[in-house]
Design a protein around this motif. Structure first.
Motif, PDB file in Angstrom:
ATOM      1  N   GLY A 196       0.804  -1.210   0.000  1.00  0.00           N
ATOM      2  CA  GLY A 196       0.000   0.000   0.000  1.00  0.00           C
ATOM      3  C   GLY A 196       0.842   1.267   0.000  1.00  0.00           C
ATOM      4  N   PRO A 197       0.187   2.416  -0.148  1.00  0.00           N
ATOM      5  CA  PRO A 197       0.897   3.707  -0.129  1.00  0.00           C
ATOM      6  C   PRO A 197       1.304   4.101   1.284  1.00  0.00           C
ATOM      7  N   ARG A 198       2.000   5.224   1.389  1.00  0.00           N
ATOM      8  CA  ARG A 198       2.503   5.700   2.680  1.00  0.00           C
ATOM      9  C   ARG A 198       1.457   6.504   3.440  1.00  0.00           C
ATOM     10  N   PHE A 199       0.196   6.159   3.270  1.00  0.00           N
ATOM     11  CA  PHE A 199      -0.871   6.849   3.998  1.00  0.00           C
ATOM     12  C   PHE A 199      -2.068   5.906   4.056  1.00  0.00           C
ATOM     13  N   SER A 200      -2.966   6.201   4.985  1.00  0.00           N
ATOM     14  CA  SER A 200      -4.196   5.414   5.081  1.00  0.00           C
ATOM     15  C   SER A 200      -5.331   6.184   4.405  1.00  0.00           C
ATOM     16  N   PRO A 201      -6.426   5.499   4.053  1.00  0.00           N
ATOM     17  CA  PRO A 201      -7.553   6.185   3.410  1.00  0.00           C
ATOM     18  C   PRO A 201      -8.119   7.335   4.242  1.00  0.00           C
ATOM     19  N   GLU A 202      -7.972   7.240   5.568  1.00  0.00           N
ATOM     20  CA  GLU A 202      -8.507   8.295   6.435  1.00  0.00           C
ATOM     21  C   GLU A 202      -7.657   9.563   6.383  1.00  0.00           C
ATOM     22  N   GLN A 203      -6.436   9.445   5.901  1.00  0.00           N
ATOM     23  CA  GLN A 203      -5.508  10.581   5.942  1.00  0.00           C
ATOM     24  C   GLN A 203      -5.580  11.477   4.712  1.00  0.00           C
TER      25      GLN A 203
ATOM     26  N   LYS B  11       0.500   7.524  -7.925  1.00  0.00           N
ATOM     27  CA  LYS B  11       0.841   7.060  -6.568  1.00  0.00           C
ATOM     28  C   LYS B  11       2.086   7.773  -6.056  1.00  0.00           C
ATOM     29  N   THR B  12       3.117   7.857  -6.887  1.00  0.00           N
ATOM     30  CA  THR B  12       4.358   8.522  -6.485  1.00  0.00           C
ATOM     31  C   THR B  12       4.119   9.997  -6.171  1.00  0.00           C
ATOM     32  N   SER B  13       3.325  10.659  -7.022  1.00  0.00           N
ATOM     33  CA  SER B  13       3.071  12.091  -6.828  1.00  0.00           C
ATOM     34  C   SER B  13       2.258  12.345  -5.564  1.00  0.00           C
ATOM     35  N   ILE B  14       1.249  11.517  -5.311  1.00  0.00           N
ATOM     36  CA  ILE B  14       0.440  11.682  -4.094  1.00  0.00           C
ATOM     37  C   ILE B  14       1.308  11.448  -2.858  1.00  0.00           C
ATOM     38  N   GLU B  15       2.119  10.402  -2.885  1.00  0.00           N
ATOM     39  CA  GLU B  15       2.993  10.122  -1.731  1.00  0.00           C
ATOM     40  C   GLU B  15       3.969  11.268  -1.484  1.00  0.00           C
ATOM     41  N   ASN B  16       4.588  11.778  -2.539  1.00  0.00           N
ATOM     42  CA  ASN B  16       5.551  12.875  -2.375  1.00  0.00           C
ATOM     43  C   ASN B  16       4.883  14.110  -1.794  1.00  0.00           C
ATOM     44  N   ASN B  17       3.678  14.429  -2.264  1.00  0.00           N
ATOM     45  CA  ASN B  17       2.965  15.594  -1.728  1.00  0.00           C
ATOM     46  C   ASN B  17       2.463  15.343  -0.310  1.00  0.00           C
ATOM     47  N   PHE B  18       2.061  14.123  -0.011  1.00  0.00           N
ATOM     48  CA  PHE B  18       1.640  13.772   1.354  1.00  0.00           C
ATOM     49  C   PHE B  18       2.792  13.965   2.331  1.00  0.00           C
ATOM     50  N   ASP B  19       3.993  13.580   1.890  1.00  0.00           N
ATOM     51  CA  ASP B  19       5.175  13.749   2.747  1.00  0.00           C
ATOM     52  C   ASP B  19       5.450  15.219   3.045  1.00  0.00           C
ATOM     53  N   LYS B  20       4.965  16.115   2.169  1.00  0.00           N
ATOM     54  CA  LYS B  20       5.139  17.559   2.377  1.00  0.00           C
ATOM     55  C   LYS B  20       3.992  18.161   3.181  1.00  0.00           C
ATOM     56  N   GLY B  21       3.018  17.339   3.566  1.00  0.00           N
ATOM     57  CA  GLY B  21       1.927  17.823   4.401  1.00  0.00           C
ATOM     58  C   GLY B  21       0.603  18.039   3.695  1.00  0.00           C
ATOM     59  N   TYR B  22       0.546  17.731   2.401  1.00  0.00           N
ATOM     60  CA  TYR B  22      -0.706  17.903   1.663  1.00  0.00           C
ATOM     61  C   TYR B  22      -1.572  16.655   1.794  1.00  0.00           C
ATOM     62  N   THR B  23      -2.885  16.866   1.940  1.00  0.00           N
ATOM     63  CA  THR B  23      -3.778  15.717   2.157  1.00  0.00           C
ATOM     64  C   THR B  23      -4.979  15.692   1.214  1.00  0.00           C
ATOM     65  N   LYS B  24      -5.162  16.748   0.404  1.00  0.00           N
ATOM     66  CA  LYS B  24      -6.329  16.796  -0.491  1.00  0.00           C
ATOM     67  C   LYS B  24      -5.856  16.889  -1.941  1.00  0.00           C
TER      68      LYS B  24
END
Length: 211
Positions: free
Chosen positions: A15-22, A93-106
């Motif tokens: 799975g990705p580096r985040f959960s569906p709730e995040q 997937k890579t782009s969402i994970e990279n942005n999630f690591d920077k604090g973006y969630t939407k």
């Protein structure tokens, strides 16, 4: 002609580096020229979304020096075909994970999923979408917009022959995806045959209880 290039593996167990709730993922769909990009830009400004255009990600990968998929992507785009989902979903997937690591969630995922298998695989491997923002626009309006855009865009597919092929592809492959999500009450349908400002007011009204 088929190109013998090994595609990236889509591993459902990893799975990705985040959960569906995040995270919140909104699919943005509509025919060519419906105004998706314009409305996404407004949502980015007002709601702190990250705008991920599937087409832009593919074009960037196509042009990236040393990309093992550049020639394959170019082949599919040139032939008017849909790029294999393994490539598109891996890039998303890579782009969402990279942005999630920077604090973006939407995230607004624009121009995707274009086919049923893409929708199913994305939601299995990455995260279920919250809903689909569907920009509904009459073909004659989209045609006029695209031909006008083609005067300055430099895009090879902004000509009447390519545009009609894109309309046909959208009706045959993308509308079934929208209909599937509609059956799950996950579609916000926006009438785009009106001013940009009026469309955006409808968008804000449509999403206010969903994000």
């Amino acid at each position: 002609m088929t190109m013998q290039i090994e595609l990236p593996k889509l591993d459902i167990t990893k799975g990705p580096r985040f959960s569906p709730e995040q995270v919140t993922v909104v699919f943005v769909l509509g025919g060519p020229g419906a105004g998706k990009g314009t409305q996404c830009n407004k949502l980015v400004e007002d709601y702190n979304f990250v705008h991920l255009s599937a087409g832009d990600l593919l074009r960037e990968e196509q042009q990236r020096e040393g990309s093992q998929y550049g020639a394959l992507i170019n082949h599919y785009i040139t032939e008017g075909l849909i790029v294999p989902q393994e490539i598109t979903i891996t890039l998303l997937k890579t782009s969402i994970e990279n942005n999630f690591d920077k604090g973006y969630t939407k995230f607004l995922v624009d121009g995707f999923p274009r086919k049923m298998d893409q929708a199913i695989t994305f939601e299995q491997i990455i995260v279920p979408s919250k809903f689909v923002l569907f920009f509904d626009c009459p073909e004659d309006v989209m045609l006029k917009r695209l031909l006008e855009r083609g005067k300055t865009s430099g895009r090879v597919d902004d000509n009447i022959e390519s545009i009609k092929k894109r309309f046909k592809t959208f009706q045959e492959t993308s509308m079934p995806v929208i209909n599937m999500f509609a059956e799950k009450n996950k579609v916000v349908k926006i009438n785009c045959d009106q001013s940009v400002e009026a469309v955006y007011r409808d968008v804000q009204q449509g999403i206010k209880d969903r994000i």
